[in-house]
Motif scaffolding. Structure first.
Motif, PDB file in Angstrom:
ATOM      1  N   PHE A 211       0.549  -9.851 -10.054  1.00 44.73           N
ATOM      2  CA  PHE A 211       0.733  -8.544  -9.428  1.00 44.73           C
ATOM      3  C   PHE A 211       1.030  -7.473 -10.486  1.00 44.73           C
ATOM      4  CE2 PHE A 211       3.235  -5.198  -7.407  1.00 44.73           C
ATOM      5  CZ  PHE A 211       2.461  -4.897  -6.294  1.00 44.73           C
ATOM      6  N   TYR A 212       2.030  -7.722 -11.319  1.00 44.54           N
ATOM      7  CA  TYR A 212       2.388  -6.731 -12.331  1.00 44.54           C
ATOM      8  C   TYR A 212       1.316  -6.625 -13.414  1.00 44.54           C
ATOM      9  CZ  TYR A 212       6.986  -6.305 -10.185  1.00 44.54           C
ATOM     10  OH  TYR A 212       8.009  -6.054  -9.307  1.00 44.54           O
ATOM     11  N   ASP A 213       0.583  -7.702 -13.653  1.00 43.65           N
ATOM     12  CA  ASP A 213      -0.568  -7.625 -14.555  1.00 43.65           C
ATOM     13  C   ASP A 213      -1.573  -6.595 -14.042  1.00 43.65           C
ATOM     14  OD1 ASP A 213       0.364  -9.490 -16.337  1.00 43.65           O
ATOM     15  OD2 ASP A 213      -0.843 -11.147 -15.573  1.00 43.65           O
ATOM     16  N   LYS A 214      -1.827  -6.630 -12.733  1.00 43.82           N
ATOM     17  CA  LYS A 214      -2.814  -5.712 -12.145  1.00 43.82           C
ATOM     18  C   LYS A 214      -2.299  -4.272 -12.163  1.00 43.82           C
ATOM     19  CE  LYS A 214      -6.265  -6.586 -10.459  1.00 43.82           C
ATOM     20  NZ  LYS A 214      -7.672  -6.520 -10.955  1.00 43.82           N
TER      21      LYS A 214
ATOM     22  N   TRP B 129      14.208   0.923  -8.943  1.00 39.24           N
ATOM     23  CA  TRP B 129      13.629   2.141  -8.355  1.00 39.24           C
ATOM     24  C   TRP B 129      12.454   2.639  -9.179  1.00 39.24           C
ATOM     25  CZ3 TRP B 129      14.082   7.206 -10.580  1.00 39.24           C
ATOM     26  CH2 TRP B 129      13.714   8.263  -9.738  1.00 39.24           C
ATOM     27  N   LEU B 130      12.622   2.652 -10.487  1.00 42.82           N
ATOM     28  CA  LEU B 130      11.565   3.113 -11.382  1.00 42.82           C
ATOM     29  C   LEU B 130      10.354   2.187 -11.313  1.00 42.82           C
ATOM     30  CD1 LEU B 130      10.661   5.118 -13.542  1.00 42.82           C
ATOM     31  CD2 LEU B 130      11.829   3.694 -15.252  1.00 42.82           C
ATOM     32  N   GLY B 131      10.605   0.885 -11.309  1.00 40.63           N
ATOM     33  CA  GLY B 131       9.508  -0.071 -11.207  1.00 40.63           C
ATOM     34  C   GLY B 131       8.731   0.090  -9.913  1.00 40.63           C
ATOM     35  N   ASN B 132       9.440   0.345  -8.821  1.00 32.83           N
ATOM     36  CA  ASN B 132       8.772   0.538  -7.525  1.00 32.83           C
ATOM     37  C   ASN B 132       7.900   1.793  -7.534  1.00 32.83           C
ATOM     38  OD1 ASN B 132       9.848  -1.758  -6.341  1.00 32.83           O
ATOM     39  ND2 ASN B 132      11.652  -0.687  -5.550  1.00 32.83           N
ATOM     40  N   ILE B 133       8.324   2.813  -8.253  1.00 30.60           N
ATOM     41  CA  ILE B 133       7.521   4.030  -8.357  1.00 30.60           C
ATOM     42  C   ILE B 133       6.207   3.732  -9.065  1.00 30.60           C
ATOM     43  CG2 ILE B 133       7.360   6.280  -9.493  1.00 30.60           C
ATOM     44  CD1 ILE B 133      10.282   6.730  -8.820  1.00 30.60           C
ATOM     45  N   TYR B 134       6.273   2.985 -10.157  1.00 30.75           N
ATOM     46  CA  TYR B 134       5.046   2.628 -10.871  1.00 30.75           C
ATOM     47  C   TYR B 134       4.092   1.861  -9.948  1.00 30.75           C
ATOM     48  CZ  TYR B 134       7.661   3.748 -15.150  1.00 30.75           C
ATOM     49  OH  TYR B 134       8.397   4.377 -16.126  1.00 30.75           O
ATOM     50  N   VAL B 135       4.651   0.939  -9.180  1.00 28.59           N
ATOM     51  CA  VAL B 135       3.823   0.156  -8.253  1.00 28.59           C
ATOM     52  C   VAL B 135       3.181   1.058  -7.208  1.00 28.59           C
ATOM     53  CG1 VAL B 135       3.906  -1.567  -6.402  1.00 28.59           C
ATOM     54  CG2 VAL B 135       5.076  -2.009  -8.573  1.00 28.59           C
TER      55      VAL B 135
ATOM     56  N   MET C  86      -8.969  -2.447  -8.010  1.00 31.42           N
ATOM     57  CA  MET C  86      -7.871  -1.817  -8.721  1.00 31.42           C
ATOM     58  C   MET C  86      -6.622  -1.729  -7.841  1.00 31.42           C
ATOM     59  SD  MET C  86      -8.329  -0.954 -11.962  1.00 31.42           S
ATOM     60  CE  MET C  86      -8.958  -2.626 -12.162  1.00 31.42           C
ATOM     61  N   ASP C  87      -6.552  -2.580  -6.854  1.00 33.94           N
ATOM     62  CA  ASP C  87      -5.388  -2.694  -5.981  1.00 33.94           C
ATOM     63  C   ASP C  87      -4.552  -3.870  -6.469  1.00 33.94           C
ATOM     64  OD1 ASP C  87      -3.533  -3.076  -3.982  1.00 33.94           O
ATOM     65  OD2 ASP C  87      -4.993  -3.575  -2.421  1.00 33.94           O
ATOM     66  N   PRO C  88      -3.289  -3.657  -6.840  1.00 37.80           N
ATOM     67  CA  PRO C  88      -2.461  -4.777  -7.313  1.00 37.80           C
ATOM     68  C   PRO C  88      -2.411  -5.954  -6.348  1.00 37.80           C
ATOM     69  CG  PRO C  88      -1.382  -2.701  -7.807  1.00 37.80           C
ATOM     70  CD  PRO C  88      -2.587  -2.357  -6.972  1.00 37.80           C
ATOM     71  N   TYR C  89      -2.467  -5.694  -5.043  1.00 38.44           N
ATOM     72  CA  TYR C  89      -2.384  -6.785  -4.079  1.00 38.44           C
ATOM     73  C   TYR C  89      -3.670  -7.592  -3.971  1.00 38.44           C
ATOM     74  CZ  TYR C  89       2.253  -5.698  -2.281  1.00 38.44           C
ATOM     75  OH  TYR C  89       3.611  -5.522  -2.159  1.00 38.44           O
ATOM     76  N   SER C  90      -4.738  -7.134  -4.623  1.00 40.13           N
ATOM     77  CA  SER C  90      -5.984  -7.900  -4.590  1.00 40.13           C
ATOM     78  C   SER C  90      -5.825  -9.256  -5.266  1.00 40.13           C
ATOM     79  CB  SER C  90      -7.117  -7.114  -5.250  1.00 40.13           C
ATOM     80  OG  SER C  90      -6.873  -6.929  -6.643  1.00 40.13           O
ATOM     81  N   CYS C  91      -4.793  -9.382  -6.119  1.00 44.66           N
ATOM     82  CA  CYS C  91      -4.569 -10.667  -6.784  1.00 44.66           C
ATOM     83  C   CYS C  91      -4.228 -11.766  -5.781  1.00 44.66           C
ATOM     84  CB  CYS C  91      -3.467 -10.547  -7.830  1.00 44.66           C
ATOM     85  SG  CYS C  91      -1.824 -10.215  -7.168  1.00 44.66           S
ATOM     86  N   GLY C  92      -3.744 -11.377  -4.607  1.00 45.65           N
ATOM     87  CA  GLY C  92      -3.444 -12.361  -3.568  1.00 45.65           C
ATOM     88  C   GLY C  92      -4.363 -12.230  -2.374  1.00 45.65           C
ATOM     89  N   GLY C  93      -5.470 -11.517  -2.544  1.00 46.66           N
ATOM     90  CA  GLY C  93      -6.385 -11.286  -1.441  1.00 46.66           C
ATOM     91  C   GLY C  93      -7.493 -12.319  -1.367  1.00 46.66           C
ATOM     92  N   VAL C  94      -8.242 -12.275  -0.279  1.00 44.11           N
ATOM     93  CA  VAL C  94      -9.405 -13.139  -0.087  1.00 44.11           C
ATOM     94  C   VAL C  94     -10.592 -12.409  -0.704  1.00 44.11           C
ATOM     95  CG1 VAL C  94     -10.853 -14.345   1.584  1.00 44.11           C
ATOM     96  CG2 VAL C  94      -8.412 -14.010   2.066  1.00 44.11           C
ATOM     97  N   THR C  95     -11.040 -12.857  -1.848  1.00 48.85           N
ATOM     98  CA  THR C  95     -12.076 -12.142  -2.597  1.00 48.85           C
ATOM     99  C   THR C  95     -13.408 -12.891  -2.635  1.00 48.85           C
ATOM    100  OG1 THR C  95     -11.231 -13.090  -4.656  1.00 48.85           O
ATOM    101  CG2 THR C  95     -10.410 -10.910  -4.030  1.00 48.85           C
ATOM    102  N   GLY C  96     -13.511 -13.963  -1.881  1.00 52.50           N
ATOM    103  CA  GLY C  96     -14.772 -14.701  -1.785  1.00 52.50           C
ATOM    104  C   GLY C  96     -14.988 -15.176  -0.364  1.00 52.50           C
TER     105      GLY C  96
END
Length: 477
Positions: free
Chosen positions: A205-208, A267-273, A418-428
């Motif tokens: 997630f944070y990688d994305k 709080w700062l980390g959540n803003i970046y997300v 380019m959505d951070p949550y795509s790392c846990g999404g159904v992509t196939g």
């Protein structure tokens, strides 16, 4: 006074302010507000079950008798927010002569099972689960079937299609999976279906998020963000340093100790997300008012001028953060513990503590403070905050099947790459009718938003794919 009791006191004021806001939403989007009595506990066999009023919004502007019903499965927030930010449903309603329905998720918005006491105790909060919410949706759909299809030729499955983005996308898919007779198909956008323990590596997630900042900002931006963590931590070791940060960043309350510093860092980390999630190519006000490409705007402000000491860097951060914290210039101060005032965030934290545990960890390779995933610590913090235990890590696999989706049908999973949550999404694709559509260079559930002249061909293609799938489900092709 306990944290839960503070929420009980604040609910009424939030309820009244939401009511005022909804009136303007109704006018703009031709929405009618309705309520239906639903059981507090759909799965109890005890006599005299309690009921509460669940809110849903209807737009019948494009509906023709016998036409399908498009149902949005409400997320973790006031349903009016999602009714305003799911323009795709309005865009295609005339094509299908569809009725639009937006159902609010229990414990959010105005759908509070125990009124002002909803968040006053663990006993009152125990019915805040995705399984209860899915039963709510099925309950409302059965009511709508009787209301709109009573005198229409019967269907083996009535023409209801579920829509949802993010957590709402998970719910739309789960509704089709758990109650396949309620909806004939589901459009599930940016749904992190696999973002549970044992299914997705916690660092992805944070990688994305970092990739988004590298792509739309630049390398110097990421380096400055990484530098900022140590500067904040070191400056916060003294009272003078904490006072300087508090004043420069216009915090509502001054930093006083290490716990406050930890809260500031979160709080700062959540803003970046959130900036990464809403890095749309046009101005939006989904989470908060933002300019187009907020990641780029933030990075430009952070790095385009020179600073020569740590205090100068803190001032640069303050200036850049206003892109998110005060873009309209109307906010007086920044509350770094927003969950104290926002029962929506409080309710979502509860869900993530109990049934929807989504592990996140950071490493030296990303732009966040290195922090491993510690389930035991996470569970202890949840017990401290809510007085409840965290579900077993594999609960989601047991409840919803994990990655074994091939036995289901009629679901489209779309993900912005380019959505951070795509790392846990159904992509196939998972089966002949469980399809995936990946949208290049796209942020969080952009395909469900209003059409915009700046949309790229990938977004157009995703929406065309959705329309074709719905036509197939409705036997229109």
């Amino acid at each position: 006074m306990s944290l839960l009791l503070k929420f009980a006191i604040s609910i009424l004021l939030v309820f009244l302010s939401n009511t005022i806001e909804i009136e303007s939403v109704e006018q703009i989007y031709s929405l009618e507000t309705r309520y239906i009595e639903v059981p507090v506990d759909h799965f109890s066999a005890l006599p005299s079950p309690k009921y509460f009023k669940l809110r849903y919004l209807i737009n019948s502007k494009y509906h023709v008798r016998g036409g399908p019903v498009f149902v949005y499965t409400g997320n973790d927030g006031d349903i009016s927010i999602f009714a305003q930010n799911t323009g795709f449903m309005y865009d295609i309603a005339p094509v299908f002569n569809a009725l639009l329905v937006f159902i609010e998720h229990r414990y959010y918005g105005q759908s509070l099972p125990f009124g002002n006491s909803t968040f006053s105790s663990p006993d009152n909060m125990q019915y805040l689960t995705s399984t209860q919410a899915l039963a709510d949706f099925a309950f409302v759909i059965e009511h709508l079937k009787k209301s709109f299809f009573e005198n229409v030729i019967s269907y083996d499955t009535h023409p209801f299609v579920a829509f949802g983005g993010s957590y709402g996308g998970m719910l739309a898919a789960w509704l089709r999976m758990k109650y396949p007779y309620s909806v004939i198909g589901a459009i599930s956008s940016s749904a992190p279906m696999f973002y549970f323990p044992g299914m997705t590596s916690c660092e992805l997630f944070y990688d994305k998020v970092t990739q988004v900042f590298e792509k739309y900002g630049h390398d110097q931006c990421v380096k400055t963000i990484k530098l900022g963590w140590d500067v904040i931590i070191n400056l916060s070791k003294t009272k003078l340093g904490m006072d300087f940060i508090s004043t420069t960043w216009k915090l509502c309350g001054k930093l006083k100790n290490s716990e406050d510093t930890e809260m500031l860092l979160n709080w700062l980390g959540n803003i970046y997300v959130n900036i990464a999630l809403t890095n749309y190519h046009y101005p939006t006000d989904f989470y908060t008012p933002l300019p187009a490409y907020p990641v780029k705007v933030f990075c430009d402000k952070l790095t385009t001028s020179y600073f020569n000491d740590t205090k100068g860097l803190i001032e640069h951060f303050s200036h850049a953060l206003e892109i998110y914290t005060n873009y309209t210039g109307k906010r007086v101060c920044n509350n770094i513990n927003s969950s104290i005032d926002d029962y929506t965030e409080f309710a979502w934290d509860y869900q993530q503590c109990t049934e929807l545990v989504m592990p996140k960890c950071s490493t030296d390779a990303d732009m966040f403070i290195t922090k491993p995933w510690d389930f035991e610590k996470y569970s202890m913090n949840c017990f401290k905050k809510f007085g409840v235990k965290t579900f077993e890590p594999d609960w989601a696999v047991i409840a919803y099947g994990g990655k074994n989706l091939r036995h289901y049908s009629n679901i489209v999973f779309s993900n912005g790459m380019m959505d951070p949550y795509s790392c846990g999404g159904v992509t196939g694709n998972m089966s002949a009718s469980i399809w995936a559509f990946n949208i290049s260079d796209a942020p969080h559930h952009i395909d469900l938003r209003n059409s915009d002249v700046a949309d790229n061909n990938y977004v157009f293609s995703a929406r065309a794919f959705h329309i074709q799938a719905i036509k197939q489900w409705l036997n229109m092709v």
